[in-house]
Scaffold this motif. Sequence first.
Motif, short mmCIF file in Angstrom:
data_model
loop_
_atom_site.label_atom_id
_atom_site.label_comp_id
_atom_site.label_asym_id
_atom_site.label_seq_id
_atom_site.Cartn_x
_atom_site.Cartn_y
_atom_site.Cartn_z
N SER A 275 10.11 2.42 7.63
CA SER A 275 8.88 3.13 6.70
C SER A 275 9.31 2.75 5.03
CB SER A 275 8.97 5.31 6.86
OG SER A 275 8.29 5.11 5.53
N VAL A 276 8.62 2.15 4.19
CA VAL A 276 8.43 2.05 3.15
C VAL A 276 7.63 2.65 2.27
CG1 VAL A 276 8.36 -0.15 1.77
CG2 VAL A 276 9.47 -0.16 3.79
N GLU A 277 7.76 3.58 1.51
CA GLU A 277 6.76 4.22 0.32
C GLU A 277 7.24 3.72 -1.12
OE1 GLU A 277 6.53 8.20 0.89
OE2 GLU A 277 6.00 7.75 3.37
N VAL A 278 5.91 3.35 -1.49
CA VAL A 278 5.98 2.82 -3.08
C VAL A 278 5.92 3.66 -3.84
CG1 VAL A 278 6.48 1.19 -4.65
CG2 VAL A 278 6.84 0.72 -2.68
N ALA A 279 6.16 4.47 -4.52
CA ALA A 279 5.08 5.65 -5.68
C ALA A 279 5.67 5.67 -7.16
CB ALA A 279 6.25 6.75 -5.80
N PHE B 102 -1.49 3.31 1.72
CA PHE B 102 -3.10 2.68 0.91
C PHE B 102 -2.14 1.78 -0.34
CE2 PHE B 102 -6.57 2.60 3.78
CZ PHE B 102 -6.96 1.77 3.97
N GLU B 103 -1.77 3.62 -0.91
CA GLU B 103 -1.39 3.59 -2.05
C GLU B 103 -0.19 2.56 -1.52
OE1 GLU B 103 -0.31 7.96 -2.78
OE2 GLU B 103 -2.87 7.77 -3.07
N ALA B 104 0.53 2.35 -1.16
CA ALA B 104 1.70 1.38 -0.88
C ALA B 104 1.99 0.33 -1.03
CB ALA B 104 2.77 2.12 0.43
#
Lengths: 131, 297
Positions: B278-282, A117-119
């Motif tokens: 997997s792609v994670e943005v923070a 969700f955050e991504a």
Amino acid sequence: MFYKLTPTTGQPLYLQLMQQVRHAAETGALRDGDQLPGIRTLAEELVVSPNTVAKAYCELEHEGLLELRQGLGAFVCVKRRTRSLENDVNLARRRIRDLIEQLREDGLLDAEIRRAFEAELLYAAEAVRKR
Amino acid sequence: MTNEAVILTQGLTKSYGNREAVRALNLSVGRNRITAFLGRNGAGKSTTIKVLLGMVRATAGGGTVLGKQITDKKANLDTRRRVAYVAEDKPLYGYMTVEQTISFARSFYSDWRTNVERQLLRDYELPTRQKIKQLSKGMRTKLALLLAFARRPELLILDEPSDGLDPVGIENLLQTLVAQSADGVTVFFSSHQIAEVERVADHVCILEKGGLVVDAPLDELRQSYRRIDLVFPFPAPEREFRISGVERIRTSGHQMSVLASRNAEALVERAHCLNAVSVEVAPVGLREIFLETVKEN
């Protein structure tokens, strides 16, 4: 009203403040004609730059949610349109709840769902800004 | 809010022997803003401030403070009347009491506000009859802050104002800074308290080895800096991600972590095209930005 600004979420503080005022108006915590604290008062209370509060108030005035009266302060003006958002928000929550339920059935963990969700939210926000 | 600069330097340089403490610095501090001046110990922050105030002579380059040349001795006196400054080492006369120090300072400034002096004296719980040399470090800092805040300057320059203060003292200080800013005072302060800076600052300058490595509105940093964590079904294709805006890439087998100062959207697009599983943005906090930018140099 209580506002809580988080400096590390990657979102400007003035936007966070705008959202919280908007949310308060949508849920009825702030009503038509209510007065918001002065820029200085709120800045001292939240311990943020007065420019942050000023910018949020100014943008909210553009949106028509606030009316800034010279020397008197900022007043909420809730139109019917804002009210209908309350229903939209409730509807959205139900849809999200259903989606989460489905993802859990598919075997995803809550932490994985939250990250996804955050991504997507960050990605969407950036895509919108570029347009 | 105007964009007029209250501090402006061009190619400002200060050398001590062979060592350049400040290196061709181009600094611009906007009026009616809170600007934080960050940097490691020895990065040149205090030297920069002293040169701005005419306490130390620049080796090359120059600049203006409140429109006056910093190298002009006469103009400098005028500037000092319009600027309140809290020095890094909080110099005070050890033989004076708190009370004596305050009335001594009061006699020098026409912009002194007695009501603010009384208020801060209560807030800071300063022992008025005690000698300065008997004060704790935190109390000395509080007294030095009081002497600056009781005035009504156009520009407030603070070098490490939270030095020796406990969390309550720091919160108090930040509230005073915010109140000063609301009164129309421009604030320029150096600090190591990044979490606090992140709340109150409008603009951030990071100094490293005498030069600026970051000079941007804090909101801009918040919106543009992203950490993107990727996993690929094959060894991470690091080369594909060396585009502008990428500050740092770390790779470990199929995993890759990218720190981007901008262009996060393009990087995510590229990751999807390259079949990342997997792609994670923070978001990236100021602490991390600080550590990454000073480590790099």
